[in-house]
Design a protein around this motif. Structure first.
Motif, PDB file in Angstrom:
ATOM      1  N   PRO A 239      35.085  41.961  51.394  1.00  0.00           N
ATOM      2  CA  PRO A 239      35.246  42.011  49.936  1.00  0.00           C
ATOM      3  C   PRO A 239      34.125  42.796  49.261  1.00  0.00           C
ATOM      4  O   PRO A 239      33.009  42.890  49.778  1.00  0.00           O
ATOM      5  CB  PRO A 239      35.196  40.531  49.520  1.00  0.00           C
ATOM      6  CG  PRO A 239      35.439  39.747  50.760  1.00  0.00           C
ATOM      7  CD  PRO A 239      34.894  40.580  51.885  1.00  0.00           C
TER       8      PRO A 239
ATOM      9  N   ARG B  32      44.447  44.163  46.914  1.00  0.00           N
ATOM     10  CA  ARG B  32      43.493  43.073  46.729  1.00  0.00           C
ATOM     11  C   ARG B  32      43.125  42.917  45.259  1.00  0.00           C
ATOM     12  O   ARG B  32      42.940  43.883  44.530  1.00  0.00           O
ATOM     13  CB  ARG B  32      42.245  43.318  47.565  1.00  0.00           C
ATOM     14  CG  ARG B  32      42.592  43.547  49.024  1.00  0.00           C
ATOM     15  CD  ARG B  32      41.501  43.233  49.963  1.00  0.00           C
ATOM     16  NE  ARG B  32      40.279  43.973  49.746  1.00  0.00           N
ATOM     17  CZ  ARG B  32      39.231  43.908  50.572  1.00  0.00           C
ATOM     18  NH1 ARG B  32      39.300  43.146  51.641  1.00  0.00           N
ATOM     19  NH2 ARG B  32      38.150  44.592  50.335  1.00  0.00           N
TER      20      ARG B  32
ATOM     21  N   TYR C  58      32.559  42.171  45.869  1.00  0.00           N
ATOM     22  CA  TYR C  58      32.530  41.299  44.703  1.00  0.00           C
ATOM     23  C   TYR C  58      31.900  41.960  43.480  1.00  0.00           C
ATOM     24  O   TYR C  58      31.910  41.373  42.391  1.00  0.00           O
ATOM     25  CB  TYR C  58      31.823  39.989  45.043  1.00  0.00           C
ATOM     26  CG  TYR C  58      32.684  39.082  45.901  1.00  0.00           C
ATOM     27  CD1 TYR C  58      33.852  38.530  45.383  1.00  0.00           C
ATOM     28  CD2 TYR C  58      32.333  38.807  47.214  1.00  0.00           C
ATOM     29  CE1 TYR C  58      34.645  37.716  46.159  1.00  0.00           C
ATOM     30  CE2 TYR C  58      33.133  37.986  48.000  1.00  0.00           C
ATOM     31  CZ  TYR C  58      34.288  37.453  47.467  1.00  0.00           C
ATOM     32  OH  TYR C  58      35.092  36.644  48.236  1.00  0.00           O
TER      33      TYR C  58
ATOM     34  N   TYR D 100      40.534  40.485  42.548  1.00  0.00           N
ATOM     35  CA  TYR D 100      39.329  39.667  42.452  1.00  0.00           C
ATOM     36  C   TYR D 100      39.380  38.837  41.175  1.00  0.00           C
ATOM     37  O   TYR D 100      39.970  39.253  40.167  1.00  0.00           O
ATOM     38  CB  TYR D 100      38.077  40.552  42.427  1.00  0.00           C
ATOM     39  CG  TYR D 100      37.827  41.310  43.698  1.00  0.00           C
ATOM     40  CD1 TYR D 100      36.931  40.843  44.648  1.00  0.00           C
ATOM     41  CD2 TYR D 100      38.506  42.503  43.966  1.00  0.00           C
ATOM     42  CE1 TYR D 100      36.692  41.546  45.827  1.00  0.00           C
ATOM     43  CE2 TYR D 100      38.275  43.212  45.135  1.00  0.00           C
ATOM     44  CZ  TYR D 100      37.380  42.728  46.063  1.00  0.00           C
ATOM     45  OH  TYR D 100      37.156  43.429  47.232  1.00  0.00           O
TER      46      TYR D 100
ATOM     47  N   MET E 104      38.458  36.476  46.143  1.00  0.00           N
ATOM     48  CA  MET E 104      39.247  37.671  46.435  1.00  0.00           C
ATOM     49  C   MET E 104      40.529  37.271  47.145  1.00  0.00           C
ATOM     50  O   MET E 104      40.498  36.418  48.042  1.00  0.00           O
ATOM     51  CB  MET E 104      38.450  38.638  47.311  1.00  0.00           C
ATOM     52  CG  MET E 104      39.141  39.981  47.569  1.00  0.00           C
ATOM     53  SD  MET E 104      40.272  39.945  48.999  1.00  0.00           S
ATOM     54  CE  MET E 104      39.096  39.888  50.342  1.00  0.00           C
TER      55      MET E 104
END
Length: 411
Positions: free
Chosen positions: A319, A271, A321, A273, A346
């Motif tokens: 997520p 993942r 953040y 961001y 994300m």
């Protein structure tokens, strides 16, 4: 030609469908949410042609313990997901040997050699233009050791692909990118980096071409039914039309279809961001990488995007953040004029342990072609992947150079 179903309308699926339509095939694309924002829409917009180094390497392993102690650092795990990630993590550690790193670099070098030309060819098929621009790229470094490591990698890339580079003083880097007002030791400039105007805009243009010349159908493919006459995607549990070939390009969710077909794959969710600013009143002259922190600031045609880093987690994990917030805070050390605000995002990048995509036929069902697992290089490798997929749907033996990309490496 052939009737072909493409599963996935992200940048890999849309690019592959565009190429297949250009070759004269009858193409239908299935996607659970074709109007949504897939991983490719949050890309940094870089065409990162020099990036042939895998994430796993002997040098990287020495840094992992320090990174993992920082939950907001360049590489982190969601610890509650570790049991599910363990097979992938063990293979990731096993990929960090010199021999396996060399194998990955050789395969990525092969893909990068034609990547720019493939982007130009694919754009010609879709009838789009003006979205590609050569910007160059600089990485800024906090220490002499970091600069030396970057120069060593740049020299390796120059030997493999002929791409030039130069070391820059902090003063020279600031002259090229005036917003870099904070302190750093120096920088490395690589002119070969290109960018697209905006990754979401480019994706929508390929999807529009597919809608016009083929079909784009909303629906989640849950299985592929096989018989002697063809392949039938099961959409939300119901059969659809029969096809001669099926291309699986559904990102991290491709693994469910792979396993349903009786084939093994190690594919997890890397993942990333980002934060996008659209009302700054200024922008960077070129993309800038903050090498010691694992993120990039890239100037889109309509804003500035700050993002990157790697978080390993299951797709359904919520997520965090705070990772995007941490990147913004770190960037202000170098670019004090970066304001608060922006839009956070994300994305779920489908990644293999060896940092190589899967571009191959299924070993048990050669009418199924796989195209997934590109990690952070999805946009960069989308067009060359599309060309290779177009070759793999033909009834001929795949080129030997594709062997490192085969799904057979997981069997």
């Amino acid at each position: 030609m052939a009737r072909i179903a493409v599963i996935g309308a992200g940048i890999i699926g849309a690019a592959a469908a565009t190429r297949l339509i250009g070759d004269g095939h009858d193409v239908t694309v299935y996607d659970a949410d074709p109007d949504g924002l897939p991983t490719s829409s949050g890309n940094a917009a870089l065409l990162a042609f020099p990036e042939i180094a895998p994430i796993a390497s002997p040098d990287m392993l020495t840094a992992v313990p320090r990174w993992l102690l920082d939950p907001l650092g360049p590489l982190t795990l969601r610890w509650m997901d570790v049991p599910a990630l363990m097979p992938w993590l063990l293979a990731f550690l096993g990929s960090a040997t010199p021999a396996k790193v060399a194998r990955t670099r050789q395969a990525l070098t092969m893909l990068m050699r034609t990547a720019l030309r493939d982007h130009e060819d694919l754009a010609g098929i879709a009838g789009i233009s003006g979205h590609l621009r050569q910007t160059g790229y600089i990485s800024v470094h906090d220490s002499e050791a970091s600069i030396k490591a970057a120069l060593h990698e740049a020299q390796s890339v120059e030997q493999a692909l002929g791409y030039p580079f130069e070391r820059l003083s902090a003063e020279t880097a600031r002259a090229m990118v005036p917003q870099l007002e904070g302190a750093f030791a120096g920088a490395v400039h690589q002119p070969i980096y290109w960018m697209v105007s905006n990754p979401l805009t480019v994706l929508r243009q390929y999807q529009a071409f597919v809608r016009t010349r083929g079909s784009l159908v909303a629906g989640r493919v849950t299985a592929i039914r096989r018989n002697a006459d063809g392949l039938t995607p099961m959409v939300d549990g119901a059969p659809t039309a029969s096809f001669d070939r099926v291309v699986v390009a559904a990102g991290v969710w491709s693994r469910d279809l792979v396993r349903q077909l009786g084939t093994r794959v190690l594919l997890e969710n890397e993942r990333g961001y980002n934060t996008t600013f659209t009302d700054l009143g200024w922008n960077l002259s070129m993309p800038v990488g903050f090498a010691d922190h694992g993120f990039i600031a890239s100037p889109l045609v309509d804003g500035l995007r700050v993002g990157g880093a790697v978080e390993l987690a299951r797709p359904q994990t919520s997520p965090n953040y705070n990772r995007a917030k941490a990147m913004r805070a770190k960037m202000r050390r170098y670019v004090p004029s970066l304001p608060e605000g922006g839009t956070q995002w994300m994305g779920r990048r489908p990644s293999t342990p060896d940092s190589l995509p899967v571009i191959s036929r299924d070993p048990h069902e050669p009418r199924v072609v796989y195209a997934f697992g590109h990690g952070h290089l999805g946009l960069t490798l989308s067009a060359v992947t599309a060309r290779l997929v177009a070759d793999l749907v033909k009834p001929k033996a795949p080129e030997a150079t594709l062997a490192p990309l085969s799904i057979n490496r997981f069997q």
